[in-house]
Design a protein around this motif. Structure first.
Motif: not given
Ligand code: C2O
Ligand code: CU
Ligand code: CU
Length: 564
Positions: A193-199
């Motif tokens: 699971y990443g720590d920083t969201g991205m779109v």
């Protein structure tokens, strides 16, 4: 200046900095339309953070590839050139196409090779995607950024008053997250699971959307995390489409869950918002049921993340001026789907999620890890089947099957929701859930190349929670009359093009691969159309080998030619 005024000024400056400085403009992927799609796969890098660039892998770019726009009924030709250092595959998630074109773990594209699948677009208008599917390497290659959207358009969708101006009121959103190490490299396989969201590959994204109804095509492109999506003011939105098509009618909601690989098309009304105001698309992931990916409590470790079990911002939406021709209402009905029912099924199958206990074997179906040499199921072409997947195991999953779009007909954890009432190819298999779906395995039989079904959590899929099935045409003429499979290549030697002549003029070609003298695969041509031969003009002079497999007997005959 009065001290109080100075501190107010400081606060003001800070807030100005925060409101403008903390966001990056959402990347809207370029589009490619038409019938020929040239995709180049490359190892590359992208500046995500100050300091070092991050090593990525891109399709025609440095992270997350172009959106391919298909028209239903067209024959689309893919020209995929891999410049990667590793082998890969490119899978067309959700597309109904021949198994040999599907890009699953069997259609390996070696480095330096061109792969040219093509197919007739039979899917109805919806949002699909493409991504690598190399067994045990999916998590790494997807983390690096390979993948992109596919939008299928058709006449039924075009007749509806829906937003469809790409990048203006029709926005693709690929949701994911990443963890970076101290040198800004992606962390994968040791942190799922990443720590920083991205779109769409944009960290802290912001987009300005017009003051009207806007269509969001949302894809969960994560490795394992689920999203319980909603808006920060809890406004109602309308689900208009599932994975494989528009619904019969819009479904109003304030939340929708999207597990890995699932898509939802939603309409959201920004018409009552003031120009310049903002609203957040949020993941309301706090307090989810156990087994929901990303609900784990820890912030560190292989299943930890700073975003786990929290509500977090996905996309900052700023409201801009309305466009001309804005859509200002939700259609009351969408398309007329004729769904399959349980009664249509003539074959029933059951899969049980097993293993996956901490310290034990990885998750699998029926205690059978994926094995290239095991054909797990054989489906007769044209059959409508009911598949039931039982999960009384220790975690939730995202179940996906290739080849078909299906209809979910029952769920034990809760009644099948209106939000998932359309055509699906991926669904949330909760913990303590038994889900049945019905699908028709139409059009494409192939005794050699299988389709896959698997958990779409990349670590589970890579770990072997995947199996394969072939679709066979039992009515096909038997093979007693074998074509000779023999052929000749002319001219030979050749400078620019090689042509084929077949000893049996009725012979159909299943596969052609050209290999150079040191064993490097130059080109892979599933079911090639060879009327115009094969262009070899850019090959280095030397000896090459053609491996040609005939459709009927699947025998492969190798011939040599010389490129001058
Ligand atoms: Cu999205 Cu088997 O794939
Ligand atoms: Cu798929
Ligand atoms: Cu799983």
């Amino acid at each position: 200046m009065h001290l109080r005024k100075i501190s107010t000024l400081v606060v003001l400056l800070l807030s100005v900095h925060l409101s403008f400085g903390q966001y990056n403009a959402l990347v809207i992927p370029d589009t490619i339309s038409g019938t020929t799609f040239n995709l180049s796969l490359r190892d590359t890098f992208k500046q995500f953070l100050p300091g070092n660039q991050t090593i990525t892998a891109g399709v025609n770019g440095n992270f997350w590839g172009p959106t391919l726009i298909f028209r239903k009924g067209d024959t689309v030709h893919m020209n995929i050139h891999s410049f990667l250092n590793d082998s890969t595959t490119v899978h067309w998630h959700g597309m109904h196409l021949p198994a040999v074109m599907d890009g699953g773990p069997h259609q390996i594209i070696p480095p330096g090779t061109v792969w040219q699948p093509y197919w007739i677009v039979k899917n109805q208008a919806a949002t699909f995607w493409y991504h690598p599917h190399l067994h045990t390497m999916s998590e790494e290659q997807m983390t690096k950024g390979m993948g992109g959207f596919i939008i299928v358009r058709d006449a039924e969708e075009a007749a509806l008053a829906l937003p469809r101006t790409y990048g203006v009121d029709d926005i693709p959103l690929a949701l994911s997250s990443r963890t970076f190490d101290a040198s800004n490299a992606f962390v994968f396989t040791t942190r799922h699971y990443g720590d920083t969201g991205m779109v769409n590959g944009t960290l802290h994204p912001q987009v300005t959307l017009p003051k009207q109804y806007v269509r969001l095509r949302i894809l969960n492109a994560e490795m394992e995390r689920g999203y319980n999506l909603g808006f920060s003011d809890n406004r109602t939105f309308y689900i208009i489409g599932n994975d494989g098509g528009l619904l019969n009618a819009p479904v109003s909601a304030t939340r929708v869950k999207l597990l890995v690989g699932e898509r939802a098309e939603i309409l959201v009304d920004l018409g009552s918002d003031a120009v310049g105001s903002s609203v957040e698309l949020m993941a309301y992931n706090a307090g989810q049921e156990f087994g929901f990916g990303g609900g784990e409590p820890s912030t560190t470790g292989i299943f930890g993340s700073l975003l786990n079990n929290r509500n977090f911002n996905v996309l900052h939406i700023v409201v801009g001026a309305a466009t001309s021709g804005a859509v200002t209402s939700v259609p009351s009905t969408l398309v007329n789907n004729t769904y399959l029912t349980a009664a249509d099924a003539t074959v029933s199958r059951t899969l049980v999620v097993t293993d996956g206990n901490p310290g034990g074997a990885p998750f699998q179906f029926d205690h059978a890890l994926f094995n290239f040499n095991t054909m797990n199921k054989t489906v007769a072409l044209g059959t409508t089947e009911k598949w039931t997947v039982i999960n009384n195991n220790v975690f939730g999953h995202s179940f996906h099957i290739h080849d078909v779009e299906f209809k979910i007909v029952s769920r034990s954890s809760h009644p099948v929701g209106a939000y998932e009432s359309g055509w699906k190819d991926t669904y949330y298999l909760q913990i303590n859930d038994t889900v049945s779906f019905v699908a028709k395995f139409d059009d494409y039989a192939d005794e050699i190349h299988p389709f896959m079904y698997h958990c779409h959590f990349a670590p589970h899929e890579d770990g072997g929670m995947m199996q394969q099935f072939i679709v066979v045409d039992k009515t096909a003429v038997d093979k007693t009359e074998k074509p000779s499979g023999d052929y000749s290549i002319y001219p030979n030697p050749s400078k620019s093009r090689i042509n084929f002549s077949f000893t049996d003029p009725g012979m159909k070609v299943y596969y052609v691969t050209i290999i150079n003298s040191v064993g490097r695969t130059m080109i892979m041509l599933p079911r090639p159309q060879l009327e115009n031969g094969i262009d070899i003009s850019n090959y280095a002079p030397g000896v090459y080998f053609v491996q040609l497999t005939d459709e009927k007997t699947k025998t492969t005959v190798t011939k040599q030619f010389i490129k001058e």
